[in-house]
Design a protein around this motif. Structure first.
Motif, PDB file in Angstrom:
ATOM      1  N   LEU A  61       0.329  -1.285  -0.128  1.00  0.00           N
ATOM      2  CA  LEU A  61       0.028   0.000   0.064  1.00  0.00           C
ATOM      3  C   LEU A  61       1.044   1.186  -0.108  1.00  0.00           C
ATOM      4  N   CYS A  62       2.584   0.610   0.591  1.00  0.00           N
ATOM      5  CA  CYS A  62       2.941   2.616   1.029  1.00  0.00           C
ATOM      6  C   CYS A  62       3.386   2.123  -0.884  1.00  0.00           C
ATOM      7  N   VAL A  63       3.794   1.669  -0.831  1.00  0.00           N
ATOM      8  CA  VAL A  63       4.926   2.016  -1.885  1.00  0.00           C
ATOM      9  C   VAL A  63       3.968   2.577  -2.977  1.00  0.00           C
ATOM     10  N   HIS A  92       1.105   3.931  -2.865  1.00  0.00           N
ATOM     11  CA  HIS A  92       0.578   5.730  -2.837  1.00  0.00           C
ATOM     12  C   HIS A  92       2.508   6.497  -3.562  1.00  0.00           C
ATOM     13  N   LEU A  93       3.361   5.605  -2.553  1.00  0.00           N
ATOM     14  CA  LEU A  93       5.084   6.628  -2.409  1.00  0.00           C
ATOM     15  C   LEU A  93       4.725   6.539  -4.420  1.00  0.00           C
ATOM     16  N   GLY A 132       4.595  10.626  -4.299  1.00  0.00           N
ATOM     17  CA  GLY A 132       5.900  11.129  -4.145  1.00  0.00           C
ATOM     18  C   GLY A 132       6.290  11.666  -2.822  1.00  0.00           C
ATOM     19  N   VAL A 133       7.128  12.044  -2.395  1.00  0.00           N
ATOM     20  CA  VAL A 133       8.003  12.024  -0.765  1.00  0.00           C
ATOM     21  C   VAL A 133       6.526  12.640   0.157  1.00  0.00           C
ATOM     22  N   ARG A 134       6.310  14.156  -0.797  1.00  0.00           N
ATOM     23  CA  ARG A 134       5.710  14.862  -0.091  1.00  0.00           C
ATOM     24  C   ARG A 134       4.619  15.201  -1.135  1.00  0.00           C
ATOM     25  N   PRO A 135       3.773  14.791  -0.576  1.00  0.00           N
ATOM     26  CA  PRO A 135       2.568  14.851  -1.548  1.00  0.00           C
ATOM     27  C   PRO A 135       1.838  16.244  -1.087  1.00  0.00           C
ATOM     28  N   PHE A 159      10.528  23.521   0.836  1.00  0.00           N
ATOM     29  CA  PHE A 159      11.755  23.359  -0.024  1.00  0.00           C
ATOM     30  C   PHE A 159      11.340  23.169  -1.456  1.00  0.00           C
ATOM     31  N   GLN A 160      10.021  22.379  -1.278  1.00  0.00           N
ATOM     32  CA  GLN A 160       9.065  22.541  -2.883  1.00  0.00           C
ATOM     33  C   GLN A 160       8.337  23.579  -3.148  1.00  0.00           C
TER      34      GLN A 160
END
Lengths: 278, 167
Positions: A22-24, A26-27, A31-34, A180-181
């Motif tokens: 599930l996490c993979v 979603h990532l 991405g890391v900063r959704p 930073f994004q």
């Protein structure tokens, strides 16, 4: 015994595997900063926790004002014990008046600052801060019901704060310029050259893609350029703190300190999107 | 820790409510007063990793991290993956970890907190190559690790009560 343990371990690994998939997924998708992916379920929780944050934020604000305006004065006047009661009453009045005065002056500054910006404005209060990354994300007590939409711009009397990234019925999340994004197209007040601003720490930002040939000076003011159609042109952002020319590069390394003190934010102004109002 | 299915629902809901309360407190008061962010999500996940041997732990970590994403800009999926990694690590070292005694608990919590942040830094560095950003985080994070480790004594006791077991 051993067989039972092995069975139990297998079961645990199976459940870990399910959660991992599930996490993979979603990532991979967000991405890391959704910053943009938010569901109605997320907004429901924001609506539930929002009032708690509002109450706590208000309590903190009042406690701070109280400490500054009341206790300091009480210490000074301790000598005169006979007048304590009368003084306490007067202080309470002063406290109330000075709180009102401070608020009045802050709001006046906000209004003066936003006069030149031809957009509808909504005044909002910051109710919570990012618990991990220090001032990269803020939550305010205004949302869809008050006309706030995604990508609405948030400012205060000192300058640009950020933009709305998620909005529920009565609350909105803001990604600040310290994230930073976040990317803001800016220009320098004197040289009029452009760059892209992004956060690097809890009080500094960096400006990328500034040409080596541009004559940028320390303390020069940076403004939003209006490019990208999100941030209106001419909003003050900060001042240059360092300029380093890269010998073997086409661009300069420029750092700037925002005018906004993110640790002392209370009221902010949201500039509503014109397209959403039509 | 063996947990029966009957008390899972009640204990899980109470734990999540406690976590939610602490997150609201942290996001609306601590950060603005001290400039320090207290990341309770890691503390709760460490508790579940250290004390549970049942299959509920990954789901509890997932829920905690999803709720935490309401109050931070971190991705719940990335943080859950770090949590899953810690279940493995703690399972391997479980026999050698001495959880009895306040001092041991504090030390173990502190060490795992630092490790959690370290894993997060490494992932962020490889993803964004932004060393300056990470440098600015380290001093804040170290201090907040230290403070939250002290908080852990009370919070672990509360969680022990919620889950009905003293370890």
């Amino acid at each position: 015994m051993k067989i039972h343990e092995e069975k139990s371990n297998k079961k645990l690994y199976l459940h870990i595997g399910l959660v991992l998939v599930l996490c993979v997924f979603h990532l991979g998708r967000f991405g890391v900063r959704p910053l943009t992916e938010k569901s109605w379920f997320y907004n429901l929780f924001v609506e539930i926790t929002g009032p708690m944050s509002s109450v706590m934020s208000l309590a903190r604000s009042n406690a701070t004002d109280f400490r500054q305006n009341y206790f300091d004065l009480v210490d000074v006047n301790k000598e005169n014990s006979d007048l304590n009661l009368e003084i306490a009453e007067l202080k309470q009045q002063i406290f109330e008046l000075s709180s009102l005065k401070q608020e009045n002056s802050r709001l006046k500054n906000l209004l003066n600052f936003t006069e030149g910006l031809a957009r509808q404005k909504v005044l909002a209060r910051v109710i919570s801060w990012d618990t991990t990354n220090r001032y990269e994300k803020l939550r305010i007590n205004k949302g869809l019901n008050q006309g706030v939409t995604k990508n609405s711009i948030v400012i205060n009397a000192h300058g640009l704060i950020g933009k709305v990234i998620n909005v529920s019925a009565n609350y909105s999340d803001i990604s600040t310029i310290l994230d930073f994004q976040s990317k803001v197209d800016v220009m320098f007040e004197v040289t009029r050259s452009h760059g892209v601003l992004e956060g690097i720490s809890d009080e500094l930002t960096s400006i990328k893609y500034v040409k080596n040939s541009d004559d940028i000076q320390i303390n020069e003011i940076i403004l939003t350029s209006g490019l990208g159609n999100i941030f209106p042109k001419g909003i003050k952002v900060g001042a240059i703190t360092s300029v380093v020319a890269q010998e073997h590069d086409l661009t300069k390394e420029v750092k700037a300190k925002p005018f906004v003190d993110f640790s002392r934010l209370e009221e902010v102004v949201v500039l509503l999107n014109e397209s959403d109002l039509e | 820790m063996r947990v029966t299915l009957n008390n899972i629902n009640k204990s899980a809901i109470l734990s999540l409510l406690l976590f939610l309360f602490l997150e609201v407190l942290s996001s609306s008061i601590f950060v603005s007063l001290s400039g320090l962010s207290l990341d309770f999500s890691v503390l709760f996940c460490l508790y579940f990793c250290l004390k549970f041997e049942v299959e509920i732990a990954p789901y509890l970590i997932l829920l905690i991290q999803w709720l935490h994403s309401l109050f931070s800009s971190l991705s719940w999926s990335l943080e859950t993956m770090i949590g899953l990694f810690f279940i493995f690590i703690i399972k391997v070292f479980k026999e050698t970890l001495q959880l009895e005694g306040g001092r041991n608990r504090i030390l173990i919590t502190f060490v795992f907190y630092i490790l959690w942040y370290l894993v997060r830094y490494i992932i962020y560095f490889f993803k964004f190559s932004n060393l300056e950003y990470l440098k600015s985080q380290v001093s804040h994070d170290l201090l907040s690790c230290f403070i939250i480790t002290i908080f852990s004594i009370v919070i672990f006791k509360l969680l022990d009560r919620i889950w009905g077991k003293n370890v």
